[in-house]
Design a protein around this motif. Structure first.
Motif, PDB file in Angstrom:
ATOM      1  N   LEU A 145     -19.771 -86.498-112.814  1.00 42.25           N
ATOM      2  CA  LEU A 145     -19.777 -87.972-111.900  1.00 42.25           C
ATOM      3  C   LEU A 145     -21.203 -88.439-112.351  1.00 42.25           C
ATOM      4  O   LEU A 145     -21.198 -89.878-112.318  1.00 42.25           O
ATOM      5  CB  LEU A 145     -19.701 -87.455-110.420  1.00 42.25           C
ATOM      6  N   ARG A 146     -22.180 -87.783-112.385  1.00 39.72           N
ATOM      7  CA  ARG A 146     -23.522 -88.527-112.810  1.00 39.72           C
ATOM      8  C   ARG A 146     -23.526 -89.126-114.111  1.00 39.72           C
ATOM      9  O   ARG A 146     -23.821 -90.384-114.245  1.00 39.72           O
ATOM     10  CB  ARG A 146     -24.777 -87.623-112.728  1.00 39.72           C
TER      11      ARG A 146
ATOM     12  N   VAL B 152     -24.954 -92.139 -99.744  1.00 40.82           N
ATOM     13  CA  VAL B 152     -26.020 -91.881-100.843  1.00 40.82           C
ATOM     14  C   VAL B 152     -26.160 -90.317-100.865  1.00 40.82           C
ATOM     15  O   VAL B 152     -26.238 -89.742-101.940  1.00 40.82           O
ATOM     16  CB  VAL B 152     -27.215 -92.516-100.854  1.00 40.82           C
ATOM     17  N   SER B 153     -26.421 -89.730 -99.715  1.00 41.60           N
ATOM     18  CA  SER B 153     -26.751 -88.473 -99.639  1.00 41.60           C
ATOM     19  C   SER B 153     -25.823 -87.331-100.022  1.00 41.60           C
ATOM     20  O   SER B 153     -25.760 -86.443-100.897  1.00 41.60           O
ATOM     21  CB  SER B 153     -27.511 -87.852 -98.141  1.00 41.60           C
ATOM     22  N   THR B 154     -24.416 -87.916 -99.839  1.00 38.43           N
ATOM     23  CA  THR B 154     -23.374 -86.980 -99.953  1.00 38.43           C
ATOM     24  C   THR B 154     -23.057 -87.319-101.600  1.00 38.43           C
ATOM     25  O   THR B 154     -22.532 -86.261-102.282  1.00 38.43           O
ATOM     26  CB  THR B 154     -21.906 -87.615 -99.368  1.00 38.43           C
ATOM     27  N   LEU B 155     -23.147 -88.396-102.226  1.00 40.63           N
ATOM     28  CA  LEU B 155     -23.080 -88.702-103.514  1.00 40.63           C
ATOM     29  C   LEU B 155     -24.089 -87.950-104.303  1.00 40.63           C
ATOM     30  O   LEU B 155     -23.787 -87.222-105.461  1.00 40.63           O
ATOM     31  CB  LEU B 155     -23.293 -90.176-103.725  1.00 40.63           C
TER      32      LEU B 155
ATOM     33  N   THR C 229     -26.276 -97.496-109.461  1.00 38.16           N
ATOM     34  CA  THR C 229     -27.131 -96.857-108.766  1.00 38.16           C
ATOM     35  C   THR C 229     -26.395 -96.067-107.603  1.00 38.16           C
ATOM     36  O   THR C 229     -25.167 -96.471-107.265  1.00 38.16           O
ATOM     37  CB  THR C 229     -28.243 -97.629-107.987  1.00 38.16           C
ATOM     38  N   LEU C 230     -27.119 -94.943-107.002  1.00 34.28           N
ATOM     39  CA  LEU C 230     -26.169 -94.348-106.218  1.00 34.28           C
ATOM     40  C   LEU C 230     -26.130 -95.072-104.886  1.00 34.28           C
ATOM     41  O   LEU C 230     -24.951 -95.032-104.265  1.00 34.28           O
ATOM     42  CB  LEU C 230     -27.227 -93.145-105.451  1.00 34.28           C
TER      43      LEU C 230
ATOM     44  N   ALA D  64     -19.838 -99.354-102.603  1.00 36.81           N
ATOM     45  CA  ALA D  64     -18.381 -99.482-103.116  1.00 36.81           C
ATOM     46  C   ALA D  64     -17.441 -98.735-102.602  1.00 36.81           C
ATOM     47  O   ALA D  64     -16.255 -98.874-102.744  1.00 36.81           O
ATOM     48  CB  ALA D  64     -18.564 -99.582-104.764  1.00 36.81           C
ATOM     49  N   THR D  65     -17.637 -97.257-102.420  1.00 34.39           N
ATOM     50  CA  THR D  65     -16.785 -96.308-102.129  1.00 34.39           C
ATOM     51  C   THR D  65     -16.924 -96.038-100.468  1.00 34.39           C
ATOM     52  O   THR D  65     -16.082 -95.526 -99.993  1.00 34.39           O
ATOM     53  CB  THR D  65     -17.038 -94.990-102.667  1.00 34.39           C
ATOM     54  N   GLY D  66     -17.861 -96.205 -99.879  1.00 32.74           N
ATOM     55  CA  GLY D  66     -18.133 -95.907 -98.420  1.00 32.74           C
ATOM     56  C   GLY D  66     -18.557 -94.416 -98.125  1.00 32.74           C
ATOM     57  O   GLY D  66     -18.755 -93.808 -97.130  1.00 32.74           O
TER      58      GLY D  66
END
Length: 195
Positions: free
Chosen positions: A18-19, A40-43, A28-29, A35-37
């Protein structure tokens, strides 16, 4: 390596993949989160391997990156789907298995060259579906005879006394699907002239 070990190995590679995908697109995160909802912390936890991937998280990421889901998870390639079973010759019939899995619904392409007199009809558990590819197929079912021609199909409960084979006119080629009771195709034969 057990199946659980293989699954864990695939899941452990999802975060780094994913990274790589995100960075190769210059996103960026924060932009991916918008874009996804997905926060940031979950990503960030997904990419670092601190969070296990789930479909709920991976589907919006695949959509945002415009890549197939299996590319994100690194799914193993699908094996060769072709069935390469050897023909079975029995009672003047050549049967080509069209399914690989034992049990459940079984499919065969059947070629029978020589007609022979109708033997004693048989009964057994299951359900059968027949589709004639070429020639004419005699079907004796419960004391009644039906002749199927190319493009016609029949289905029946195999607990009803039955027998099928070619007519005196020549060889017949047909598909046969056989399965446990209840697995039906819901196609009916059109009665034809006896022959």
């Amino acid at each position: 390596m057990t199946e659980d070990d293989r699954i864990d190995a695939v899941l452990n590679e999802v975060g780094p993949r994913l990274r790589r995908v995100r960075r190769s697109r210059g996103v960026t995160l924060a932009e991916l989160s918008a874009a996804t909802g997905v926060s940031v912390s979950t990503l960030s936890r997904l990419e670092s391997g601190q969070r296990r991937p789930s479909l709920e998280l991976l589907l919006p990421l695949a959509r945002a990156h415009q890549v197939p889901l299996d590319e994100l998870v690194g799914a193993p390639p699908v094996g060769d789907p072709r069935v390469k079973a050897k023909p079975i010759v029995r009672h003047g019939r050549t049967m080509y298995p069209l399914t690989r899995q034992p049990g459940g619904l079984q499919a065969y392409k059947v070629i029978q060259e020589k007609p022979y007199e109708c033997p004693e009809p048989r009964v057994h558990e299951g359900y059968e579906w027949l589709y004639v590819l070429s020639g004419r197929l005699r079907l004796h079912l419960g004391g009644r005879e039906v002749v199927l021609t190319a493009g016609e199909a029949a289905e029946f409960d195999t607990r009803v006394p039955h027998w099928f084979g070619p007519t005196a006119e020549g060889p017949v080629e047909f598909l046969s699907l056989f399965g446990p009771q209840g697995e039906r195709m819901h196609v009916r034969a059109r009665p034809g002239k006896s022959g």
